[in-house]
Design a protein around this motif. Sequence first.
Motif, PDB file in Angstrom:
ATOM      1  N   GLU A 171      -8.845   4.537  -0.391  1.00 10.74           N
ATOM      2  CA  GLU A 171      -8.751   4.203   1.127  1.00 10.74           C
ATOM      3  C   GLU A 171      -9.656   2.633   0.999  1.00 10.74           C
ATOM      4  O   GLU A 171      -9.104   1.871   1.823  1.00 10.74           O
ATOM      5  N   ARG A 172     -10.656   2.484   0.100  1.00  9.30           N
ATOM      6  CA  ARG A 172     -11.311   1.328   0.032  1.00  9.30           C
ATOM      7  C   ARG A 172     -10.059   0.314  -0.383  1.00  9.30           C
ATOM      8  O   ARG A 172     -10.272  -1.007   0.200  1.00  9.30           O
ATOM      9  N   ARG A 173      -9.280   0.655  -1.379  1.00 12.37           N
ATOM     10  CA  ARG A 173      -8.235  -0.320  -1.807  1.00 12.37           C
ATOM     11  C   ARG A 173      -7.148  -0.671  -0.760  1.00 12.37           C
ATOM     12  O   ARG A 173      -7.145  -1.843  -0.770  1.00 12.37           O
ATOM     13  N   VAL A 174      -6.857   0.243   0.143  1.00 12.11           N
ATOM     14  CA  VAL A 174      -6.191  -0.231   1.137  1.00 12.11           C
ATOM     15  C   VAL A 174      -6.749  -1.034   2.193  1.00 12.11           C
ATOM     16  O   VAL A 174      -6.019  -1.786   2.718  1.00 12.11           O
ATOM     17  N   GLU A 175      -7.888  -0.840   2.473  1.00 12.76           N
ATOM     18  CA  GLU A 175      -8.497  -1.662   3.472  1.00 12.76           C
ATOM     19  C   GLU A 175      -8.874  -2.932   2.940  1.00 12.76           C
ATOM     20  O   GLU A 175      -9.032  -3.863   3.966  1.00 12.76           O
ATOM     21  N   ARG A 176      -9.154  -3.167   1.710  1.00 11.61           N
ATOM     22  CA  ARG A 176      -8.847  -4.672   1.178  1.00 11.61           C
ATOM     23  C   ARG A 176      -7.894  -5.527   1.397  1.00 11.61           C
ATOM     24  O   ARG A 176      -7.769  -6.802   1.106  1.00 11.61           O
ATOM     25  N   THR A 208       0.782  -1.151  -0.278  1.00 10.40           N
ATOM     26  CA  THR A 208      -0.024  -0.038  -0.160  1.00 10.40           C
ATOM     27  C   THR A 208       0.894   1.389  -0.036  1.00 10.40           C
ATOM     28  O   THR A 208       0.195   2.314   0.199  1.00 10.40           O
ATOM     29  N   ALA A 209       2.120   1.100  -0.138  1.00 13.82           N
ATOM     30  CA  ALA A 209       3.007   2.366  -0.031  1.00 13.82           C
ATOM     31  C   ALA A 209       2.658   3.405  -1.262  1.00 13.82           C
ATOM     32  O   ALA A 209       2.444   4.628  -0.939  1.00 13.82           O
ATOM     33  N   ALA A 210       2.488   3.044  -2.373  1.00 12.27           N
ATOM     34  CA  ALA A 210       2.156   3.820  -3.501  1.00 12.27           C
ATOM     35  C   ALA A 210       0.753   4.479  -3.328  1.00 12.27           C
ATOM     36  O   ALA A 210       0.629   5.692  -3.568  1.00 12.27           O
ATOM     37  N   THR A 211      -0.325   3.538  -2.873  1.00 12.62           N
ATOM     38  CA  THR A 211      -1.476   3.919  -2.808  1.00 12.62           C
ATOM     39  C   THR A 211      -1.527   5.030  -1.595  1.00 12.62           C
ATOM     40  O   THR A 211      -2.432   6.399  -1.591  1.00 12.62           O
ATOM     41  N   ARG A 212      -1.148   4.859  -0.549  1.00 11.88           N
ATOM     42  CA  ARG A 212      -0.952   5.939   0.648  1.00 11.88           C
ATOM     43  C   ARG A 212      -0.173   7.094   0.353  1.00 11.88           C
ATOM     44  O   ARG A 212      -0.992   8.064   0.816  1.00 11.88           O
ATOM     45  N   ARG A 213       0.956   7.027  -0.592  1.00 12.23           N
ATOM     46  CA  ARG A 213       1.379   8.332  -1.108  1.00 12.23           C
ATOM     47  C   ARG A 213       0.420   8.818  -1.926  1.00 12.23           C
ATOM     48  O   ARG A 213       0.521  10.250  -1.700  1.00 12.23           O
ATOM     49  N   ARG A 214      -0.246   8.280  -2.663  1.00  8.23           N
ATOM     50  CA  ARG A 214      -1.135   9.108  -3.629  1.00  8.23           C
ATOM     51  C   ARG A 214      -2.232   9.710  -2.794  1.00  8.23           C
ATOM     52  O   ARG A 214      -2.820  10.882  -3.106  1.00  8.23           O
TER      53      ARG A 214
END
Length: 427
Positions: A221-226, A180-186
């Motif tokens: 955020e939903r992507r991270v929670e999955r 989730t590093a790239a997603t959290r950065r986005r």
Amino acid sequence: MSYIIDRRLNDKRKSTVNRQRFLRRYRKHIREAVNDAVNRRSIKDMEQGERISIPRKDLSEPIFHHGPGGQRSIVHPGNKEFHQGDRIARPEGGGGQGAGDGQASNQGDGEDAFAFEIDKQEFLNFLFEDLELPNLVKRHMEGAQTFQTKHGGIVSQGMPAKINIVRSMRQASMRRRALTAATRRRIRDLKAEREALLQQDQSPQRQARLQELDEQIAKLERRVERIPFLDTVDLRFNHHVKVPVPVSRAVMFCIMDVSGSMNQDMKDLAKRFFLLLYLFLQRNYEKIEVVFIRHHTSAKEVDEEEFFYSRETGGTIVSSALKLTRDIINDRYPVTEWNIYAAQASDGDNWNDDSPACAKLIEEELLPKLQYFSYVEVMPRAHQALWDHYQNIMAKHPAAFSMAQIDEPGEIYPVFRHLFKKRMEDA
């Protein structure tokens, strides 16, 4: 602080923990009873349990109770028959007659003794307490059957009982951060842009952009929670391996004089001493070998049965047994691999010119190879020349040579404890 709770069922409904506490508390009485039992038992009855009696006066315990004085009322639950001031009738069968079998008396007092049984294992535990083979240091790996389980690291597969929770959670956290590093950065970038738009005037274009940013942030955020919190790939297990442990190997040479000068009482003393030694070795040491040697004018290696019960006799040449001991050591027991011990029992009577040869043989050929040599003289008469020569050896080598005299059965166990007690430097 760690607490260990033993929930194992006690054997035969007995409280094992309480029994061990009881044995520790009355160790002094039990030790005295064990000492007396050793002195009065025969050879065949040595390895048995014992009945222990403890005077009742020694079983008293300190208790808390109310002191005298003051007024207090006590309610005894379950009392339906008596009230304050009632007089209790004398038990039937008066005239000093009690429920026991004895006759009444108007003098004398005493207390019953508390008796209990200790089994064979407990008897031997007290018998050989605080005893050891001196200078047991040499260790060898060949043929070792003793293994010690040690921690062998962390593996990704294993039994559920060996799961390492800390390492598993750490691995799960690393996996989640990596995925989730790239997603959290986005998400951080979009939130920063949203905060910047909120500081500006709200035009229709900016409101549309804010709505678009909220949708993108919620989608990310939903992507991270999955991402699962813990996955099977995160599990880590403790790995244990068996490592061979060097084992101390020892051999004990039991050398007994069976010559004609040894009468039956002397032989019985020697046999009882060697029986104690044999039980001690078999119980306390796993890698132990015992070599039995009987001698008169000639020496012979025998088995346990012949050593204790053979009736062969003859003249006396002690050096024959010492030479046989030396030859067996050279043939079967390398000094670099074995802890070698010897125990000799004799009445001290020897051929005139043989005692100096015995002393020379022990000091020059045996002691350099032995960890410990003990000599027991079983005779009530004056010492012979062999004792004098052995005393000179003990004066020169007090750590490796010891000697004692036994005149009667009551001295066997104290002498045995003296010869094989734990040394302070070994503690």
